[in-house]
Design a protein around this motif. Structure first.
Motif, PDB file in Angstrom:
ATOM      1  N   LEU A  27       0.765  -1.147   0.009  1.00 54.33           N
ATOM      2  CA  LEU A  27      -0.019   0.112   0.023  1.00 54.33           C
ATOM      3  C   LEU A  27       0.869   1.151   0.038  1.00 54.33           C
ATOM      4  N   HIS A  28       1.971   1.259   0.815  1.00 57.99           N
ATOM      5  CA  HIS A  28       2.805   2.496   0.807  1.00 57.99           C
ATOM      6  C   HIS A  28       3.386   2.733  -0.405  1.00 57.99           C
ATOM      7  N   HIS A  29       4.049   1.698  -0.942  1.00 60.15           N
ATOM      8  CA  HIS A  29       4.718   2.014  -2.148  1.00 60.15           C
ATOM      9  C   HIS A  29       3.710   2.523  -3.260  1.00 60.15           C
ATOM     10  N   LEU A  75      11.734  11.755  -0.226  1.00 58.46           N
ATOM     11  CA  LEU A  75      11.755  10.919   0.967  1.00 58.46           C
ATOM     12  C   LEU A  75      11.450   9.513   0.703  1.00 58.46           C
ATOM     13  N   HIS A  76      10.423   9.214   0.114  1.00 57.26           N
ATOM     14  CA  HIS A  76       9.989   7.887   0.047  1.00 57.26           C
ATOM     15  C   HIS A  76      10.924   7.052  -0.758  1.00 57.26           C
ATOM     16  N   SER A  77      11.413   7.562  -1.799  1.00 58.32           N
ATOM     17  CA  SER A  77      12.543   7.204  -2.959  1.00 58.32           C
ATOM     18  C   SER A  77      13.820   6.688  -2.085  1.00 58.32           C
ATOM     19  N   GLY A 131       5.038  13.107   9.761  1.00 57.44           N
ATOM     20  CA  GLY A 131       6.430  13.821   9.359  1.00 57.44           C
ATOM     21  C   GLY A 131       7.459  12.713   9.466  1.00 57.44           C
ATOM     22  N   TRP A 132       8.746  13.041   9.551  1.00 59.11           N
ATOM     23  CA  TRP A 132       9.782  12.035   9.492  1.00 59.11           C
ATOM     24  C   TRP A 132      10.952  12.427  10.419  1.00 59.11           C
ATOM     25  N   GLY A 133      11.503  11.638  10.806  1.00 58.87           N
ATOM     26  CA  GLY A 133      12.697  11.731  11.509  1.00 58.87           C
ATOM     27  C   GLY A 133      13.717  11.527  10.474  1.00 58.87           C
ATOM     28  N   PHE A 166      13.331   8.064   8.503  1.00 60.38           N
ATOM     29  CA  PHE A 166      12.125   7.094   9.147  1.00 60.38           C
ATOM     30  C   PHE A 166      10.862   7.875   8.877  1.00 60.38           C
ATOM     31  N   ASP A 167       9.886   7.029   8.113  1.00 59.04           N
ATOM     32  CA  ASP A 167       8.766   7.511   7.830  1.00 59.04           C
ATOM     33  C   ASP A 167       7.811   7.554   9.043  1.00 59.04           C
ATOM     34  N   ALA A 168       7.400   8.602   9.696  1.00 55.49           N
ATOM     35  CA  ALA A 168       6.466   8.403  10.986  1.00 55.49           C
ATOM     36  C   ALA A 168       5.185   8.850  10.533  1.00 55.49           C
ATOM     37  N   GLU A 170       1.252   7.866   9.753  1.00 54.49           N
ATOM     38  CA  GLU A 170       0.599   6.762  10.300  1.00 54.49           C
ATOM     39  C   GLU A 170       0.460   5.644   9.268  1.00 54.49           C
ATOM     40  N   HIS A 171       0.399   6.077   7.958  1.00 55.25           N
ATOM     41  CA  HIS A 171       0.449   4.861   6.748  1.00 55.25           C
ATOM     42  C   HIS A 171       1.609   4.048   6.638  1.00 55.25           C
ATOM     43  N   ALA A 172       2.609   4.479   7.657  1.00 54.11           N
ATOM     44  CA  ALA A 172       3.729   3.640   7.527  1.00 54.11           C
ATOM     45  C   ALA A 172       3.761   2.557   8.535  1.00 54.11           C
TER      46      ALA A 172
END
Ligand code: FE2
Length: 215
Positions: A27-29, A75-77, A131-133, A166-168, A170-172
């Protein structure tokens, strides 16, 4: 012809289990990341139309959309490449694994790997909303920094290069970890691909400083 395209995953959907379930990865990708790619391309088209027609009434919203979708795509890449199966990933970067320069830079910038790990974990886990770390190379100081990114694009120092993300959102994690974001972030360390992070660090540090603040 779209400017941006969705990159293939470097592994199959189940490669990161049990840390991240195949359902989440698919789903995420295939849905979330794909939507950012489409959003970035659509926004570029809308900006081109604004230029062609000299209709600038929506430029403010379009520039915000471009920052959001393009940053989401970037960021996802990086995120997919930053991870590998728990058999090969995790631990900490060590000189004997060929990632000594990264290990040294982490120590110089944060005092120790443990202190860095805690800072990035806290930054990712305490994001409010989405957000992200991120571990990033900051070229002005030549040091590594941790950033806590709002959405995909807010709260960043200009010019820094993300190395480990780090994807933070909720979908992650929500389908598997429910509301336990802290547990998800802790588990993420088991699938970090340090070879990939070191490769990004080497590329960032060997590049000419494009900020060119000093003559
Ligand atoms: Fe995401």
């Amino acid at each position: 012809m779209p400017v941006y395209t969705l990159p293939d995953l470097p592994y199959d959907y189940s490669a990161l289990a049990p840390v991240i379930s195949p359902e989440i990865i698919e789903l995420h990708h295939d849905k979330h990341h794909a939507a950012y790619v489409k959003g970035a391309n659509d926004t570029l088209e809308q900006l081109a139309e604004a230029r062609d027609t000299e209709q600038w009434g929506s430029v403010n919203g379009l520039e915000k959309n471009l920052a959001f979708h393009l940053s989401g795509h970037i960021l996802h890449s990086i995120y997919w490449q930053n991870m590998t199966g728990p058999k090969d990933g995790g631990g900490e970067p060590l000189a004997q694994d060929g990632v000594g320069e990264l290990a040294e830079a982490v120590k110089e910038s944060f005092g120790s790997f443990a202190a860095f790990k805690t800072q990035l974990s806290k930054a990712a886990a305490t994001t409010q909303g989405s957000g992200w770390g991120v571990l990033a190379y900051e070229p002005l100081s030549g040091r590594l920094i941790v950033e806590q990114i709002y959405d995909h694009q807010g709260n960043v120092g200009q010019g820094a290069t993300p190395l480990l993300v780090f994807d933070a959102w909720e979908h992650a994690f929500y389908l598997q970890y429910r509301n336990q974001k802290v547990d998800f972030i802790e588990a993420m360390w088991q699938v970090v691909n340090w070879q990939d992070v070191a490769r990004r660090h080497e590329a960032a540090t060997s590049r000419t400083n494009a900020l060119l603040l000093a003559p």
